[in-house]
Scaffold this active site. Structure first.
Site, mmCIF file in Angstrom:
data_model
loop_
_atom_site.group_PDB
_atom_site.id
_atom_site.type_symbol
_atom_site.label_atom_id
_atom_site.label_comp_id
_atom_site.label_asym_id
_atom_site.label_seq_id
_atom_site.Cartn_x
_atom_site.Cartn_y
_atom_site.Cartn_z
ATOM 1 N N GLU A 1 -19.388 -42.911 27.282
ATOM 2 C CA GLU A 1 -20.009 -42.485 28.532
ATOM 3 C C GLU A 1 -20.163 -40.970 28.623
ATOM 4 O OE1 GLU A 1 -20.794 -44.683 31.376
ATOM 5 O OE2 GLU A 1 -20.614 -46.321 29.951
ATOM 6 N N HIS B 1 -15.066 -43.392 35.765
ATOM 7 C CA HIS B 1 -15.012 -42.339 34.752
ATOM 8 C C HIS B 1 -13.838 -41.422 35.060
ATOM 9 C CE1 HIS B 1 -19.628 -42.783 34.201
ATOM 10 N NE2 HIS B 1 -19.021 -43.372 33.202
ATOM 11 N N ASP C 1 -13.991 -38.319 35.306
ATOM 12 C CA ASP C 1 -14.382 -37.233 36.210
ATOM 13 C C ASP C 1 -14.424 -37.659 37.674
ATOM 14 O OD1 ASP C 1 -16.812 -38.603 36.420
ATOM 15 O OD2 ASP C 1 -18.033 -37.027 35.529
ATOM 16 N N CYS D 1 -21.007 -35.122 38.233
ATOM 17 C CA CYS D 1 -21.895 -36.083 37.569
ATOM 18 C C CYS D 1 -23.233 -35.445 37.206
ATOM 19 C CB CYS D 1 -22.147 -37.285 38.470
ATOM 20 S SG CYS D 1 -20.783 -38.456 38.583
#
Length: 451
Positions: free
Chosen positions: A178, A254, A256, A372
């Site tokens: 990803e 994710h 993040d 993102c």
């Protein structure tokens, strides 16, 4: 050898595409699921993103733009058996599967943290800056991105003397990748040999290893380690860490969404990692000094509040002034518990000097915050001189892109609009002009085939 202090960490933000829409395509991303079927506002979304880019440029940051992908992906729909002219392809796809049409129309490439993993030249064996587009195999609408993404990155960073471009990893869940959403680089100065921090959700080849139960682990250890090898990173300068399966099941799709880092600072939730003390120790050893770890306790901010506000999907920046700055979405101010924590963090002067807040509602409603939207690329003076300068933000480009958005973007898109062949023509006309503005050449299929 270049002066390590002359290197900069540039942020390249994804420009929101003309077909920006809400279709709830991303299982495990609660914001995406919760806003399914709502009308989107592509023009507003693009302008929100441009405003953030320009604001960071004005603060002295090196800021670039990454072009959106061409959508709807008519070539992919034709590969799947829908034939005829564009109108017939759209009509047949909508009749067979509206979800498939929505997937092929997704503007998800705006979230360029998923575009690729990037390793600076200071870290790599051959001394070049390395890019690997993410295969994004976990979600169909994203798995069809990497070829176009690779072309765009090559058009931005074309000089083979300075830049190395790899193909995406094998299209298998065992190598689910990803991109930079699960990769952070730590360093002292940006030009120093840094530490690659790879966070994964599961070890695919080990059935006995911990795994989430509700939502998928999108990044595998196998993918992260393959990228470290292909980029030529030194083993002693790579640290692997596993996300807590429970937080993935709580919507942390994710890393993040639960942690962010910059230079020698790691800002994370206390539940971010399995075996966190070992992770911190490994980072200290790899960096050769004690990291500044700002661990947010669950008692102050729950995982649920972190996901709802996207506190950790922030940008942690070092401004030219030297101030460590946290860029957060407006939702962090609107959540009282998160806002209270952030105010106490600034007051404490323990690692973050100031906050910047941006309204990114159109992106947030589809499941992506400030982090993102950007891909970080550390550049030496020579690499910056060798890259495509037309993609770097400045006053003129900001004005040009806003006018471009005004000419080409719709105010709203509803699900029914995805069947409209005029949306295809509008999108292709917009992107054709954009490639001229950004000097990208013919990176889109429709430019190469005349389709």
């Amino acid at each position: 050898m270049s002066n390590t202090k002359s290197h900069v960490e540039a942020n390249f933000d994804g420009l929101v595409g003309p077909t920006h829409n809400y279709a709830g395509l991303s299982g495990g991303n609660l914001a995406s699921l919760n806003n399914k079927t709502r009308p989107s506002k592509p023009k507003l979304a693009a302008k929100e993103g441009l405003k953030k880019m320009k604001s960071l440029h004005d603060l002295g940051m090196t800021q670039g733009v990454i072009a959106p992908l061409s959508r709807p992906d008519l070539g992919k729909l034709r590969e799947l058996g829908f034939s005829g002219d564009d109108a017939n392809v759209l009509k047949k796809a909508a009749e067979h599967s509206p979800a498939l049409l929505a997937a092929c129309s997704s503007a998800s490439s705006m979230w360029t943290a998923n575009a690729a993993t990037v390793s600076p030249s200071a870290d790599t064996e051959d001394g070049r800056l390395h890019f690997t587009p993410a295969n994004l195999v976990n979600k169909f609408h994203r798995s069809i991105e990497h070829e176009q993404t690779g072309r765009i990155l090559k058009a931005m960073f074309a000089d083979e003397k300075h830049f190395a471009h790899h193909k995406a990893l094998p299209m298998s869940s065992y190598f689910g990748d990803e991109g930079a959403a699960n990769h952070t680089r730590f360093c002292n100065e940006y030009g120093d040999h840094g530490v690659g921090f790879f966070v994964y959700g599961e070890t695919a080849f080990d059935n006995n290893a911990p795994k989430p139960q509700r939502f998928p682990a999108r990044q595998t250890f196998e993918a992260s380690s393959a990228i470290a090898r292909t980029h030529g990173l030194a083993d002693k300068k790579v640290v692997y860490a596993q996300q807590c399966p429970d937080v993935i099941d709580a919507g942390v799709f994710h890393n993040d969404v639960i942690a962010v880092g910059n230079r020698d600072v790691l800002f994370c939730h206390e539940q971010a990692f399995l075996n966190k003390e070992s992770v911190y120790q490994d980072l200290n050893q790899a960096l050769g000094k004690e990291m500044k770890i700002i661990e947010v306790p669950t008692a102050s901010v729950s995982v649920q509040d972190a996901v709802a506000s996207y506190l950790f999907n922030s940008q942690l920046l070092t401004l030219p002034s030297g101030e460590t700055t946290l860029v957060v979405p407006r939702e962090c101010e609107e959540n009282s518990r998160v806002n209270d924590y952030l105010q106490s963090l600034i007051t404490s002067k323990k690692g973050v000097d100031k906050l910047l807040c941006f309204d990114l509602k159109q992106s947030m409603q589809n499941g992506g915050g400030p982090a993102c939207l950007r891909l970080r690329v550390v550049l030496s003076e020579q690499e910056r001189a060798a890259m495509n300068p037309s993609v770097l933000m400045n006053d003129s480009l900001f004005e040009t892109l806003n006018l471009w958005v005004d000419r080409h973007y719709r105010d709203e898109i509803h699900a029914k609009d995805l069947i409209d062949p005029s949306l295809v023509r509008e999108s292709q006309a917009a992107l054709d002009e954009l490639t001229q503005i950004l000097n990208l050449g013919s990176v889109y299929d429709f430019q190469q085939t005349g389709a």
